[in-house]
Design a protein around this motif. Structure first.
Motif, short mmCIF file in Angstrom:
data_model
loop_
_atom_site.label_atom_id
_atom_site.label_comp_id
_atom_site.label_asym_id
_atom_site.label_seq_id
_atom_site.Cartn_x
_atom_site.Cartn_y
_atom_site.Cartn_z
N ALA A 104 0.83 -1.21 0.00
CA ALA A 104 0.00 0.00 0.00
C ALA A 104 0.87 1.26 0.00
CB ALA A 104 -0.94 0.00 1.20
N ALA A 105 1.94 1.25 0.77
CA ALA A 105 2.83 2.40 0.83
C ALA A 105 3.49 2.67 -0.53
CB ALA A 105 3.89 2.19 1.91
N ILE A 106 3.91 1.62 -1.20
CA ILE A 106 4.53 1.79 -2.53
C ILE A 106 3.52 2.35 -3.53
CG2 ILE A 106 5.56 0.54 -4.48
CD1 ILE A 106 7.44 0.95 -2.07
N LEU A 107 2.30 1.79 -3.52
CA LEU A 107 1.27 2.29 -4.43
C LEU A 107 0.96 3.76 -4.16
CD1 LEU A 107 -1.22 -0.71 -4.54
CD2 LEU A 107 0.18 0.14 -6.43
N LEU A 108 0.88 4.12 -2.88
CA LEU A 108 0.61 5.52 -2.52
C LEU A 108 1.74 6.43 -2.97
CD1 LEU A 108 -1.34 7.48 -1.07
CD2 LEU A 108 0.00 7.08 1.00
N LEU A 109 2.97 6.00 -2.77
CA LEU A 109 4.13 6.80 -3.18
C LEU A 109 4.16 6.99 -4.69
CD1 LEU A 109 6.75 8.25 -2.38
CD2 LEU A 109 7.92 6.05 -2.62
N VAL A 110 3.93 5.92 -5.43
CA VAL A 110 3.92 6.02 -6.90
C VAL A 110 2.81 6.95 -7.36
CG1 VAL A 110 3.55 4.71 -9.04
CG2 VAL A 110 5.05 3.80 -7.25
N SER A 111 1.63 6.82 -6.75
CA SER A 111 0.51 7.70 -7.09
C SER A 111 0.88 9.16 -6.84
CB SER A 111 -0.72 7.32 -6.26
OG SER A 111 -1.75 8.26 -6.43
N TYR A 112 1.50 9.43 -5.71
CA TYR A 112 1.87 10.80 -5.38
C TYR A 112 2.93 11.34 -6.34
CZ TYR A 112 3.43 14.89 -2.84
OH TYR A 112 3.76 16.18 -2.51
N ILE A 113 3.94 10.54 -6.62
CA ILE A 113 5.02 11.00 -7.49
C ILE A 113 4.51 11.30 -8.90
CG2 ILE A 113 7.13 10.24 -8.67
CD1 ILE A 113 7.89 8.84 -6.01
N PHE A 114 3.61 10.47 -9.40
CA PHE A 114 3.13 10.64 -10.77
C PHE A 114 1.86 11.47 -10.87
CE2 PHE A 114 6.09 7.18 -11.27
CZ PHE A 114 6.67 7.46 -12.49
N ASN A 115 1.36 11.98 -9.75
CA ASN A 115 0.18 12.84 -9.78
C ASN A 115 0.54 14.16 -10.47
OD1 ASN A 115 -1.93 14.63 -9.22
ND2 ASN A 115 -2.30 13.76 -7.22
N PRO A 116 -0.16 14.49 -11.54
CA PRO A 116 0.19 15.72 -12.28
C PRO A 116 0.06 17.00 -11.46
CG PRO A 116 -1.49 14.45 -13.44
CD PRO A 116 -1.25 13.78 -12.14
N SER A 117 -0.71 16.98 -10.39
CA SER A 117 -0.93 18.21 -9.64
C SER A 117 -0.05 18.34 -8.41
CB SER A 117 -2.40 18.30 -9.21
OG SER A 117 -2.70 17.30 -8.28
N THR A 118 0.83 17.37 -8.14
CA THR A 118 1.69 17.48 -6.96
C THR A 118 2.93 18.30 -7.28
OG1 THR A 118 2.83 15.40 -7.43
CG2 THR A 118 0.90 15.29 -6.00
N THR A 119 3.59 18.71 -6.23
CA THR A 119 4.80 19.53 -6.41
C THR A 119 5.93 18.73 -7.05
OG1 THR A 119 5.48 19.01 -4.15
CG2 THR A 119 4.27 21.06 -4.50
N CYS A 120 5.86 17.41 -6.98
CA CYS A 120 6.91 16.60 -7.62
C CYS A 120 6.94 16.83 -9.11
CB CYS A 120 6.68 15.10 -7.37
SG CYS A 120 6.95 14.60 -5.67
N ASN A 121 5.79 17.13 -9.71
CA ASN A 121 5.71 17.28 -11.15
C ASN A 121 5.48 18.72 -11.60
OD1 ASN A 121 6.01 14.55 -11.90
ND2 ASN A 121 3.94 14.15 -11.16
N SER A 122 5.30 19.65 -10.68
CA SER A 122 4.96 21.01 -11.08
C SER A 122 6.13 21.73 -11.76
CB SER A 122 4.47 21.80 -9.87
OG SER A 122 5.50 21.89 -8.91
N ALA A 123 7.36 21.34 -11.47
CA ALA A 123 8.52 22.02 -12.06
C ALA A 123 8.89 21.41 -13.41
CB ALA A 123 9.70 21.93 -11.10
N LYS A 124 8.28 20.31 -13.76
CA LYS A 124 8.67 19.62 -15.00
C LYS A 124 7.87 20.09 -16.19
CE LYS A 124 10.14 15.65 -12.46
NZ LYS A 124 9.94 14.30 -12.12
#
Length: 124
Positions: A104-124
């Protein structure tokens, strides 16, 4: 770009299904009630957690939910996963009991990292 969306929706759907199935079990399966007693939680916490999981899964799945609410859902699920791991270890269960929690933790982390609206992807 399309691969990132597929990864996001697949991980989010799998994680949300996992949370929704567990919430359903919290309401309907007596073994979950026993498990909460075994872990030392009061029975009302099982109901609260089920409702929170349903609301959080909907927040992640529904595209019109504001980004701030999705952020709260990710944070809440992170706290839930960490708390579940601590609870299982605190009652003396081994690391092997954390397999589903780890998935569950891995799925949540992957979801967060690849979420287009999170800060992980906002600079890309």
């Amino acid at each position: 770009m399309m691969n990132k969306k597929i990864i996001y929706w697949l991980s989010t759907a799998l994680f949300s299904a996992f949370m929704l199935f567990s919430a359903y079990g919290y309401f309907t399966d007596p073994t979950f009630k026993e498990a909460f007693v075994y872990l030392g939680y009061p029975d009302y916490f099982r109901i609260e957690l089920a409702i929170a999981k349903i609301l959080g899964a909907l927040a992640l799945l529904l595209p019109f939910i504001p980004r701030i609410l999705k952020g709260f859902a990710y944070a809440g699920f992170t706290i839930n996963i960490i708390g579940a791991a601590i609870a299982h270890l605190a009652v003396g269960e081994g690391i092997g009991s954390l397999t589903l929690i780890f998935v569950a933790a891995i799925l949540l982390l992957v979801s967060y990292i690849f979420n287009p609206s999170t800060t992980c992807n906002s600079a890309k």
